[in-house]
Design a protein around this motif. Structure first.
Motif, PDB file in Angstrom:
ATOM      1  N   LYS A  22      37.627  29.296  38.614  1.00 19.46           N
ATOM      2  CA  LYS A  22      36.298  29.911  38.667  1.00 19.46           C
ATOM      3  C   LYS A  22      35.444  29.284  39.757  1.00 19.46           C
ATOM      4  CE  LYS A  22      36.760  32.805  35.342  1.00 19.46           C
ATOM      5  NZ  LYS A  22      36.792  34.232  35.603  1.00 19.46           N
ATOM      6  N   ILE A  23      35.520  27.961  39.892  1.00 23.45           N
ATOM      7  CA  ILE A  23      34.710  27.264  40.895  1.00 23.45           C
ATOM      8  C   ILE A  23      35.193  27.596  42.305  1.00 23.45           C
ATOM      9  CG2 ILE A  23      34.133  24.977  41.800  1.00 23.45           C
ATOM     10  CD1 ILE A  23      34.134  24.010  38.874  1.00 23.45           C
ATOM     11  N   MET A  24      36.500  27.696  42.488  1.00 21.38           N
ATOM     12  CA  MET A  24      37.061  27.966  43.812  1.00 21.38           C
ATOM     13  C   MET A  24      37.179  29.462  44.089  1.00 21.38           C
ATOM     14  SD  MET A  24      37.507  25.101  45.318  1.00 21.38           S
ATOM     15  CE  MET A  24      38.618  25.462  46.656  1.00 21.38           C
ATOM     16  N   GLU A  25      36.324  30.271  43.514  1.00 22.37           N
ATOM     17  CA  GLU A  25      36.200  31.697  43.791  1.00 22.37           C
ATOM     18  C   GLU A  25      37.475  32.479  43.541  1.00 22.37           C
ATOM     19  OE1 GLU A  25      34.806  31.770  47.778  1.00 22.37           O
ATOM     20  OE2 GLU A  25      32.962  30.725  47.272  1.00 22.37           O
ATOM     21  N   GLY A  26      37.940  32.435  42.317  1.00 24.32           N
ATOM     22  CA  GLY A  26      39.035  33.301  41.912  1.00 24.32           C
ATOM     23  C   GLY A  26      40.413  32.894  42.389  1.00 24.32           C
ATOM     24  N   ARG A  27      40.645  31.630  42.607  1.00 26.44           N
ATOM     25  CA  ARG A  27      41.977  31.191  43.037  1.00 26.44           C
ATOM     26  C   ARG A  27      42.840  30.773  41.863  1.00 26.44           C
ATOM     27  NH1 ARG A  27      40.982  27.664  48.482  1.00 26.44           N
ATOM     28  NH2 ARG A  27      39.870  29.260  49.604  1.00 26.44           N
TER      29      ARG A  27
END
Length: 83
Positions: A22-27
């Motif tokens: 979630k923090i790394m934009e959907g990775r």
């Protein structure tokens, strides 16, 4: 290793992998992938933070916090390699 410690490791890994995704934009990598990323991230954080002088405290929340930071570092490195 007891069953409860394995279960706790899987739960901490899943939460840390999900948070880092979630923090790394959907990775994220799905449930199994998030567990693996979280566990490897926790291992990575266990190597990096003591070398930098940070104490990894006990408890579930600190374990999730440090595993999440390690998983974010891992996802960042994976992103660099993929590019």
């Amino acid at each position: 290793m007891q069953f409860t410690s394995i279960l706790a490791m899987l739960v901490v890994g899943a939460v840390a992998g999900w948070l880092s995704g979630k923090i790394m934009e959907g990775r994220g990598f799905g449930l199994i992938g998030n567990i693996i990323v979280g566990i490897v991230g926790a291992f990575l954080a266990g190597l990096i933070f003591p070398a930098l002088g940070f104490a990894v405290g006990g408890g579930v929340f600190s374990s999730i916090f440090f595993a999440t930071i390690g998983a974010i570092i891992l996802l960042f490195l994976i992103g660099l390699v993929k590019k």
